[in-house]
Design an enzyme around this catalytic site. Structure first.
Site, PDB file in Angstrom:
ATOM      1  CD  GLU A 266      17.248  21.762  32.384  1.00  7.77           C
ATOM      2  OE1 GLU A 266      17.086  20.834  33.208  1.00  7.77           O
ATOM      3  OE2 GLU A 266      16.530  21.927  31.369  1.00  7.77           O
TER       4      GLU A 266
ATOM      5  NE  ARG B 255      20.622  14.855  35.813  1.00  6.33           N
ATOM      6  CZ  ARG B 255      21.383  14.337  34.872  1.00  6.33           C
ATOM      7  NH1 ARG B 255      22.048  13.226  35.107  1.00  6.33           N
ATOM      8  NH2 ARG B 255      21.487  14.910  33.696  1.00  6.33           N
TER       9      ARG B 255
ATOM     10  CE  LYS C 270      12.718  18.696  32.339  1.00  4.51           C
ATOM     11  NZ  LYS C 270      13.915  18.666  33.208  1.00  4.51           N
TER      12      LYS C 270
END
Length: 217
Positions: free
Chosen positions: A42, A46, A130
């Protein structure tokens, strides 16, 4: 579960990766993960260059499942898909992003920690969600409690997962896989300690297989 959901579940751990130097690190990192038996990543938005990292990792290790994390905008979903991403992860639940990902026909795993989040995810027909930040939001006890009114979900807890508590989480039948950054810390990547990353991945897979009672051939 969808095929991609099933593949993630079979691996059991999803490295959550921030790459500040994708041109330098994406390819050797992909090799280190695959070498350790963890062919999934993943890559978070960011850091700049996330789309480039996704493309490079996927092209260098074709067997990898590479997705985009910390996605907060529709444009990032487009960027991720164009780069070859196979799934989307968001830090929280955003109905507009979920709807857009479904429109683009790409699996999305939104961050859910409350009954309201779960109920919203249910309305969108999601099966794998999640749970973030996991430890800070009540951990496995809360996840198990939430599964009582929402038994149809499999959960991917992320946040505070380590080699110390991985087995505890993965033993629970409600847990599909765990997300973690302990095997891809900034220090390990910045110092290009690829062998250590591979070893941490192998340790993780051993813990998962033991917790699940998987016997190696």
């Amino acid at each position: 579960m969808r095929e991609i959901d099933q593949k993630i579940s079979e691996i059991g751990i999803v490295p959550v990766i921030r790459l500040d130097h994708p041109q330098r690190d994406a390819v050797p990192l992909a090799g280190a993960l695959c070498g350790g038996g963890v062919p999934v990543a993943e890559v978070t938005f960011r850091a700049d260059g996330a789309a480039q990292a996704i493309r490079m990792m996927k092209e260098s290790c074709h067997e990898m499942l590479v997705g985009a994390g910390t996605v907060t905008k529709e444009e990032q979903i487009d960027e991720a898909i164009d780069a070859g991403a196979e799934f989307i992860v968001t830090p929280g639940f955003d109905g507009e992003l979920v709807a857009y990902a479904q429109e683009r026909n790409i699996p999305i795993y939104p961050g859910c920690t409350t009954p309201s989040d779960y109920h919203a995810a249910l309305k969108f027909g999601l099966e794998l969600i999640k749970f973030f930040p996991a430890e800070q939001s009540g951990g496995l006890k809360k996840i198990q409690a939430m599964s009582a009114p929402f038994p149809g979900f499999k959960v991917m807890p992320t946040g505070g997962i380590s080699l110390k508590n991985l087995a505890e989480y993965i033993k629970s039948p409600v847990i599909a896989a765990c997300g973690g950054s302990y095997m891809v810390t900034a220090d390990l990547i910045e110092n290009q300690r690829w062998d250590e990353i591979t070893q941490l991945c192998r340790q993780s897979r051993s813990i998962i297989e033991e917790a699940r009672g998987v016997r190696r051939q």
